[in-house]
Design a protein around this motif. Structure first.
Motif, PDB file in Angstrom:
ATOM      1  N   GLY A 122       0.821  -1.197   0.000  1.00 31.58           N
ATOM      2  CA  GLY A 122       0.000   0.000   0.000  1.00 31.58           C
ATOM      3  C   GLY A 122       0.859   1.254   0.000  1.00 31.58           C
ATOM      4  N   HIS A 123       0.315   2.355   0.528  1.00 32.86           N
ATOM      5  CA  HIS A 123       0.994   3.643   0.511  1.00 32.86           C
ATOM      6  C   HIS A 123       2.383   3.552   1.149  1.00 32.86           C
ATOM      7  N   ALA A 124       3.334   4.267   0.549  1.00 34.29           N
ATOM      8  CA  ALA A 124       4.705   4.317   1.066  1.00 34.29           C
ATOM      9  C   ALA A 124       5.173   5.762   1.029  1.00 34.29           C
ATOM     10  N   ALA A 125       5.444   6.324   2.200  1.00 34.40           N
ATOM     11  CA  ALA A 125       5.848   7.725   2.274  1.00 34.40           C
ATOM     12  C   ALA A 125       7.000   7.889   3.252  1.00 34.40           C
ATOM     13  N   ALA A 126       7.792   8.931   3.013  1.00 38.00           N
ATOM     14  CA  ALA A 126       8.833   9.349   3.952  1.00 38.00           C
ATOM     15  C   ALA A 126       9.706   8.159   4.368  1.00 38.00           C
ATOM     16  N   GLY A 127       9.811   7.890   5.687  1.00 38.76           N
ATOM     17  CA  GLY A 127      10.652   6.798   6.150  1.00 38.76           C
ATOM     18  C   GLY A 127      10.261   5.450   5.596  1.00 38.76           C
ATOM     19  N   GLY A 128       8.990   5.280   5.253  1.00 40.26           N
ATOM     20  CA  GLY A 128       8.569   4.032   4.616  1.00 40.26           C
ATOM     21  C   GLY A 128       9.224   3.852   3.266  1.00 40.26           C
ATOM     22  N   LEU A 129       9.329   4.940   2.504  1.00 44.46           N
ATOM     23  CA  LEU A 129       9.980   4.851   1.200  1.00 44.46           C
ATOM     24  C   LEU A 129      11.483   4.680   1.358  1.00 44.46           C
ATOM     25  N   ILE A 130      12.051   5.218   2.429  1.00 43.22           N
ATOM     26  CA  ILE A 130      13.480   5.001   2.684  1.00 43.22           C
ATOM     27  C   ILE A 130      13.751   3.526   2.960  1.00 43.22           C
ATOM     28  N   LEU A 131      12.874   2.874   3.725  1.00 43.58           N
ATOM     29  CA  LEU A 131      13.006   1.426   3.926  1.00 43.58           C
ATOM     30  C   LEU A 131      12.983   0.699   2.586  1.00 43.58           C
ATOM     31  N   ALA A 132      12.082   1.129   1.699  1.00 51.68           N
ATOM     32  CA  ALA A 132      11.997   0.504   0.379  1.00 51.68           C
ATOM     33  C   ALA A 132      13.291   0.707  -0.403  1.00 51.68           C
ATOM     34  N   MET A 133      13.842   1.915  -0.348  1.00 52.29           N
ATOM     35  CA  MET A 133      15.069   2.209  -1.083  1.00 52.29           C
ATOM     36  C   MET A 133      16.280   1.486  -0.501  1.00 52.29           C
ATOM     37  N   ALA A 134      16.219   1.146   0.774  1.00 52.89           N
ATOM     38  CA  ALA A 134      17.307   0.379   1.388  1.00 52.89           C
ATOM     39  C   ALA A 134      17.281  -1.079   0.946  1.00 52.89           C
ATOM     40  N   SER A 135      16.177  -1.504   0.368  1.00 53.22           N
ATOM     41  CA  SER A 135      16.039  -2.874  -0.126  1.00 53.22           C
ATOM     42  C   SER A 135      16.708  -3.014  -1.491  1.00 53.22           C
ATOM     43  N   TYR A 137      15.263  -4.545  -4.170  1.00 54.05           N
ATOM     44  CA  TYR A 137      14.294  -4.557  -5.265  1.00 54.05           C
ATOM     45  C   TYR A 137      12.949  -4.179  -4.675  1.00 54.05           C
ATOM     46  N   ARG A 138      12.141  -3.430  -5.454  1.00 54.74           N
ATOM     47  CA  ARG A 138      10.906  -2.875  -4.919  1.00 54.74           C
ATOM     48  C   ARG A 138       9.707  -3.287  -5.768  1.00 54.74           C
ATOM     49  N   LEU A 139       8.787  -3.999  -5.138  1.00 53.62           N
ATOM     50  CA  LEU A 139       7.514  -4.373  -5.747  1.00 53.62           C
ATOM     51  C   LEU A 139       6.417  -3.548  -5.087  1.00 53.62           C
ATOM     52  N   ILE A 140       5.339  -3.279  -5.830  1.00 56.96           N
ATOM     53  CA  ILE A 140       4.228  -2.551  -5.226  1.00 56.96           C
ATOM     54  C   ILE A 140       2.916  -3.035  -5.837  1.00 56.96           C
ATOM     55  N   THR A 141       1.868  -3.018  -5.018  1.00 58.03           N
ATOM     56  CA  THR A 141       0.539  -3.377  -5.494  1.00 58.03           C
ATOM     57  C   THR A 141       0.065  -2.364  -6.535  1.00 58.03           C
ATOM     58  N   ASP A 142      -0.426  -2.869  -7.636  1.00 53.29           N
ATOM     59  CA  ASP A 142      -0.905  -2.026  -8.729  1.00 53.29           C
ATOM     60  C   ASP A 142      -2.349  -1.607  -8.445  1.00 53.29           C
ATOM     61  N   HIS A 143      -2.477  -0.448  -7.804  1.00 56.48           N
ATOM     62  CA  HIS A 143      -3.802   0.072  -7.456  1.00 56.48           C
ATOM     63  C   HIS A 143      -3.789   1.585  -7.628  1.00 56.48           C
ATOM     64  N   PRO A 144      -4.801   2.161  -8.279  1.00 54.95           N
ATOM     65  CA  PRO A 144      -4.777   3.591  -8.596  1.00 54.95           C
ATOM     66  C   PRO A 144      -4.795   4.514  -7.387  1.00 54.95           C
ATOM     67  N   LYS A 145      -5.226   4.026  -6.224  1.00 53.91           N
ATOM     68  CA  LYS A 145      -5.307   4.890  -5.045  1.00 53.91           C
ATOM     69  C   LYS A 145      -4.017   4.908  -4.217  1.00 53.91           C
ATOM     70  N   ILE A 146      -3.105   4.000  -4.470  1.00 50.45           N
ATOM     71  CA  ILE A 146      -1.871   3.948  -3.688  1.00 50.45           C
ATOM     72  C   ILE A 146      -0.953   5.093  -4.091  1.00 50.45           C
TER      73      ILE A 146
END
Length: 274
Positions: A122-135, A137-146
């Motif tokens: 779901g939504h990824a912002a701020a420190g959540g996106l930093i966690l993703a960038m520390a990974s 490879y990044r996968l995300i659910t394909d949903h128009p509201k995310i």
């Protein structure tokens, strides 16, 4: 091995495959699946960081564990740091201790010796996106509201040494870093994919299976060359982070947490999440 609970004991908590504090952890097909579980938005607290550090340490130390999949519960991957933590700093020393520890955990995740896949549910912002960038490879659910993005500039909070370096590494471009950080816009998943912020868009039911597939593809090879390739890829960035944390006066930037406008903005943003 399949769906085998693990136990990581410390003086504060035990992770044993059931909900406990700020995240859940379990072994599934010898892969550690770590799920952020803090409230509606899976915000990142000190306890989250402590538990995540233990998960990374366990993955590094146990040869049977193939890698980490990092995900979240419900509609959020993570909204970032818990704003009550930021609002609760009594002085600069408390801010230094928290952000210094956070940087060490982000760095540990960034250089984990095994594959780390971020499966953003779901939504990824701020420190959540930093966690993703520390990974890796990044996968995300394909949903128009995310929505995905970095809003720090709009609330008056800069990135720390490790956070900045990890974001720049993940974006692979100073221009992408500039655009993401300077404008502070939240974007949909299609735009995030086009900009290279996420690697793949997937149906929600395929998210974890694809993450497991990637971990196995990269680690189930003779002598596990992935581990050395990853070390070489991230070595210089990790060295730079350690050097800057030791040699620069990054602590001065933390005075922002005691600015009245910043405090008021943090309180307003927190109120919108409740």
């Amino acid at each position: 091995m399949h769906n085998k609970p693990i136990k990581i004991a410390t003086d504060k908590f035990t992770i044993d495959g059931v909900k406990n504090f700020m995240l859940e952890s379990k072994l599934d097909d010898q892969i550690m699946i770590v799920t952020l579980t803090n409230g509606k938005t899976n915000s990142i607290t000190r306890e989250t960081l402590e538990q995540l550090k233990d998960c990374v340490d366990k993955t590094n130390q146990d040869k049977e564990i193939k890698g980490i999949i990092l995900t979240g519960q419900n509609r959020f991957f993570s909204s970032g740091f818990d704003l009550y933590t930021f609002m609760g700093f009594n002085n600069r020393d408390e801010a230094i201790e928290f952000l210094g520890f956070a940087d060490k955990v982000f760095l540990d995740l960034f250089i984990c010796s095994k594959p780390v896949i971020c499966a953003m549910n779901g939504h990824a912002a701020a420190g959540g996106l930093i966690l993703a960038m520390a990974s890796d490879y990044r996968l995300i659910t394909d949903h128009p509201k995310i929505k995905v993005g970095m809003s720090e500039i709009k609330i008056g909070v800069p990135l720390s040494v490790a956070q900045s370096a990890i974001m720049r590494f993940g974006l692979d471009s100073d221009k992408k870093f500039r655009d993401l950080m300077y404008f502070g816009d939240m974007m949909d998943v299609t735009t995030a994919h086009q900009k290279g912020i996420v690697d793949e868009l997937l149906a929600p039911e395929n998210l974890i299976n694809r993450a497991k597939e990637l971990v196995k593809m990269w680690i189930d090879t003779p002598a596990r060359p992935f581990c050395r390739l990853k070390e070489e890829l991230k070595m210089e960035t990790a060295r730079m982070i350690r050097r800057r944390m030791a040699d620069t006066d990054w602590q001065k930037a933390l005075d922002c947490f005691f600015d009245k406008q910043v405090k008021d903005t943090l309180a307003f943003v927190q109120s919108t999440m409740e």
